[in-house]
Enzyme design. Structure first.
Site, short mmCIF file in Angstrom:
data_model
loop_
_atom_site.label_atom_id
_atom_site.label_comp_id
_atom_site.label_asym_id
_atom_site.label_seq_id
_atom_site.Cartn_x
_atom_site.Cartn_y
_atom_site.Cartn_z
CB CYS A 257 84.55 -61.95 -60.25
SG CYS A 257 85.70 -62.51 -61.53
CG HIS B 84 82.17 -63.80 -63.91
ND1 HIS B 84 82.69 -62.72 -63.22
CD2 HIS B 84 80.91 -63.97 -63.44
CE1 HIS B 84 81.78 -62.25 -62.38
NE2 HIS B 84 80.69 -62.99 -62.49
#
Length: 566
Positions: free
Chosen positions: A199, A500
């Protein structure tokens, strides 16, 4: 005063039933939180009711706020403030003072209206368990409901944004990142497949994909035989050889991101080429987006520099140290010095800082110039409210006092002594690139550990960099404003152990550039505000959805991408 959303609230703030034990979860998961198996799913999830309610009501708006005409920042609660009840499809806000999602759970049968999904993060939450739920560890109905909501979000975005419609059979592709646009001047936003904790890479690539100048310049130099005019001394037209592997992979990736009619993009080829240059990114470990950006741009810069030098040497019939005369060597060196600056990375992202140091005792002034790809700004934790302009002024403009080491030579001895004295230090921008990347230093060393600063920093949509430029800044006339417009953000959520990365990008029409030198922006308020037109899009790997500007401004920014307003 706004309240935090349920995914950031402490357990005591979530519900009255705070005495229930919290079940343990795997904190080593970096991109996804594993969650728990919830006993309430069978009673609290009704897919048919959710479909009926969602399709018949206004999407991503708090139903009670609309009815009560409650406004947040001048508009109804929307986007990341909304939780959907999975029993009845009610859409309620979680960040306003009203807390309509919480009231909905408390007013109705708690155990049957206790599970919600956030339209901003797509995470499921159980009010009764006081826990985040995993859509993979629970009954199939929870995953099916999440899938429906994501597909509906894409359809709503397509309708609102004017994206070309697709048949229902193509819905699945859209929900996984397919978002073509019907305006050929706009770069569409597509999802990017996560290759395993990548990510950090995907978020950066979304921003680079929306960097119009990068798309234009890499298109120009993508093939063997590209002509490059280098001057001074005198004009020299060189023919470039084929691009190196990483630059070629970057071009193919950007081309895939612009193609319409396809689903999410697989970045494996580009990522593997980068790992060849920087092995530290191998192994599918959680990495840092800013370091990724540096390695990626630096590696392409090295490739293009090598390519330009090869073209210059070819123009002189590939001379060697033995065969070249002094004049040829001088010319090759001069053209090489100018030519390497013409690689597309330098032309887009690289600027220059001038570091000025003045000794407080002798008032001697020394200056050091250094190139930058981004500017790192420290986050001052002691301040109640953090202004973005304050951080820039704190880092660049305000004088710093430091103990400097001066070497004082002795006119009779060969050795030198160190003299410690107090000095004032100041940094200013002496050369501005078309794209300025700002890095908020959220990660720093605290003793033996690394820690993250989660504080929100207020950043502007339009940034005037004139106050942070030196008097000798190239292409800057006294009194002019230097306006840059925000078009992309990399956001980091979570902690050091389980974070994230996501992206916010603005889909907008490209600015027109001419061959003539541009004067810096003198736009008035009306013209400056018109440059902000466009649609913001939130991207989390393959999940793509349009969002209001208010959500962008509330994001926990880590990297910010600004483009010069022409």
């Amino acid at each position: 005063m706004r309240l935090k959303d349920p995914f950031s609230l402490k357990a005591a703030d979530m519900t009255k039933r705070t005495n229930k034990p919290r079940k343990p979860r795997d904190e080593e998961s970096s991109d996804e939180v594993s969650g728990l198996t919830c006993q309430h799913v069978s009673k609290a999830v009704d897919l048919n009711s959710v479909k009926k309610a969602v399709t018949s009501s206004m999407w991503s708006m708090c139903s009670d706020c609309l009815r009560e005409r409650t406004m947040i920042d001048g508009e109804p609660a929307s986007g990341h403030d909304i939780l959907v009840c999975l029993k009845c499809g009610f859409q309620g806000c979680s960040q306003s003072e009203s807390q309509h999602s919480t009231k909905h759970h408390q007013t109705l049968h708690p155990e049957s209206h206790c599970i919600t999904i956030s339209l901003g993060t797509w995470k499921a939450w159980c009010f009764e368990c006081n826990e985040e739920l995993s859509t993979h560890c629970n009954k199939k109905a929870l995953a099916q409901t999440l899938d429906f909501l994501q597909k509906h979000s894409v359809k709503a975005a397509s309708d609102a944004f004017g994206w070309t419609g697709e048949e229902p059979s193509d819905y699945a592709d859209q929900s996984r990142g397919k978002s073509p646009v019907n305006n050929s001047t706009l770069v569409p936003v597509k999802g990017i497949n996560n290759l395993g904790n990548t990510c950090f890479f995907n978020a950066v690539m979304q921003n680079l994909s929306q960097t119009h100048m990068l798309n234009d310049l890499i298109q120009d130099v993508k093939e063997k035989g590209h002509k490059l005019k280098i001057c001074p001394p005198g004009a020299l037209m060189v023919t470039l050889p084929s691009p190196e592997p990483l630059t070629s992979a970057m071009f193919l990736f950007l081309h895939s991101m612009k193609e319409s009619g396809k689903g999410p993009v697989n970045p494996k080829t580009l990522f593997n080429q980068l790992c060849q240059k920087a092995p530290r990114f191998k192994g599918y470990q959680q990495q840092d987006s800013q370091e990724l950006l540096h390695y990626l741009l630096d590696s392409m810069r090295v490739e293009e520099t090598k390519r330009i030098k090869a073209g210059i040497l070819k123009s002189f019939n590939n001379p060697t140290e033995k065969t070249a005369d002094d004049e040829t060597k001088r010319q090759v060196k001069a053209y090489g010095k100018e030519g390497v600056k013409m690689n597309f990375v330098d032309r887009i992202f690289v600027g220059e800082l001038t570091n000025t140091i003045m000794c407080e005792e002798c008032e001697h002034i020394s200056t050091v110039k250094e190139a930058f790809i981004d500017i790192s700004l420290p986050i001052i934790e002691e301040r109640v409210s953090i202004s973005f302009n304050f951080l820039l002024r704190y880092l660049l403009v305000l004088p710093k006092y430091d103990n400097c080491v001066l070497f004082a030579p002795l006119h009779t001895e060969k050795k030198s002594d160190k003299v410690y004295t107090s000095a004032r230090k100041q940094m200013l921008i002496s050369s501005l690139p078309p794209v300025v990347t700002l890095h908020l230093k959220r990660f720093h060393q605290a003793g033996m550990n690394l820690r993250k600063v989660n504080r929100h920093v207020n950043f502007p949509l339009i940034l005037d960099l004139a106050p942070f430029c030196s008097a000798s800044c190239k292409n800057l006339v006294a009194g002019e404003r230097v306006l840059y417009s925000l078009y992309g953000i990399v956001e980091h959520s979570g902690s050091m152990r389980g974070g994230h990365y996501t992206a916010y990008v603005k889909v907008r029409s490209p600015q027109r550039r001419t061959e003539q030198p541009q004067r810096r922006n003198l736009a008035g308020p009306r013209e400056a505000s018109s440059a902000t037109q466009g649609q913001w899009v939130y991207v989390s790997d393959t999940n793509v959805q349009t969002v209001p500007e208010s959500r962008v401004l509330n994001s926990q920014a880590y990297l910010l991408f600004y483009e010069e307003m022409l």
